[in-house]
Design an enzyme around this catalytic site. Structure first.
Site, short mmCIF file in Angstrom:
data_model
loop_
_atom_site.label_atom_id
_atom_site.label_comp_id
_atom_site.label_asym_id
_atom_site.label_seq_id
_atom_site.Cartn_x
_atom_site.Cartn_y
_atom_site.Cartn_z
N SER A 14 70.99 -49.51 35.47
CA SER A 14 71.35 -49.94 34.12
C SER A 14 70.81 -51.34 33.85
O SER A 14 69.69 -51.65 34.22
CB SER A 14 72.88 -49.84 33.94
OG SER A 14 73.57 -50.56 34.94
N ASP A 185 76.05 -64.73 31.23
CA ASP A 185 77.07 -64.31 30.26
C ASP A 185 78.33 -63.77 30.93
O ASP A 185 79.20 -63.24 30.25
CB ASP A 185 76.49 -63.24 29.33
CG ASP A 185 76.15 -61.94 30.06
OD1 ASP A 185 76.07 -61.97 31.31
OD2 ASP A 185 75.97 -60.91 29.40
N HIS A 188 75.45 -60.59 33.58
CA HIS A 188 74.02 -60.44 33.86
C HIS A 188 73.48 -61.67 34.58
O HIS A 188 73.96 -62.79 34.36
CB HIS A 188 73.26 -60.17 32.57
CG HIS A 188 73.72 -58.92 31.87
ND1 HIS A 188 74.49 -58.95 30.72
CD2 HIS A 188 73.57 -57.62 32.19
CE1 HIS A 188 74.76 -57.72 30.34
NE2 HIS A 188 74.22 -56.89 31.22
#
Length: 257
Positions: A14, A185, A188
């Site tokens: 992902s 963040d 990530h």
């Protein structure tokens, strides 16, 4: 097809995979290390979970129609990551949550398929990662449905599955948990976070008893007998040691060198 044929390495997962070239990321560093030695294919999909991966995995890794002049073309190595989105709170709006037992079985199915591509296809699994809950809230105004309490359970299940399958598995949760500056963040990776992951992957590759080897320091350099020696190995070593860390995790702007 572009020749000559090289070993193929696939990064499948992902957002941790899709964004792995950002901020001098772990995918960018792997690509530099394998320059003139192997080709890296990026198959990363932001927001995906293991259930979504099962919808398309046979298209990414087909067992048929993969032949080049009667020689099978299959990956030499796959790095597989899902779990962060699977572990999302099911009550969060538009959640990507997948129940833990289903997540484990989905990953088992993906791993079995990948391992069955060829006798020389190797697999490294990454567990679900830790997050920085405070940073997520500050960045997005909510927790994005992510918590370390739940993420740890998915990570432990992923590690247990990898051990059960005899597959090298990186405990991505323990690698990141509680460490400062590893997320931009809260979810990530910064350059520092990517360096941690790259070092874990490097350790697996260099310690593995794989034949043929996938240790870039031991692989032949393509067309090494043509042109001027540019000290490629020294440049790769400098990349491993330095380049991945030249980004400021607070500003994400390149520092002057």
């Amino acid at each position: 097809m572009v020749g000559p044929s090289r070993p193929l390495i696939v990064l499948f997962g992902s957002s941790i995979v899709q964004l792995c070239y950002f901020f001098n990321g772990w995918g960018a560093t792997l690509t530099t290390c394998y320059a003139r030695k192997a080709d890296i294919f990026l198959r990363g999909y932001i927001g995906w979970n293991s259930r979504m991966a099962l919808e398309i995995y046979k298209k990414i890794f087909p067992k048929e129609h993969c032949r080049d002049k009667h020689r099978e073309i299959q990956p030499s190595l796959v790095i597989l990551y899902f779990g962060g989105n699977d572990s999302q709170d099911p009550d969060f709006p538009n959640s990507s949550h997948v129940p833990l037992h289903e997540y484990v079985e989905n990953m088992r199915k993906l791993a079995h398929h990948i391992k069955g591509l060829s006798e020389k296809t190797r697999l490294i699994m990454l567990s679900a990662p830790a997050v920085n809950e405070e940073q997520i809230l500050k960045t997005y105004g909510d927790n994005r449905g992510r918590s370390n309490e739940v993420g740890r359970k998915y990570a432990e299940a992923g590690v247990k599955l990898g051990q059960e399958l005899g597959v090298p598995v990186i405990n991505f949760f323990e690698a990141l948990y509680g460490k400062p500056g590893v997320f931009w963040d809260g979810m990530h990776l910064t350059a520092e976070g990517s360096k941690i992951l790259f070092d874990k992957i490097k350790d697996v590759i260099k310690k593995a008893d794989w034949e043929p080897t996938l240790d870039w320091d031991k692989m032949p350099t393509e067309y090494a007998d043509i042109g001027t020696d540019m000290h490629l190995e020294m440049m790769i070593k400098e990349t491993e040691d330095e380049t991945i860390g030249i980004t400021d995790s607070n500003s994400q702007e390149l520092k002057p060198q």
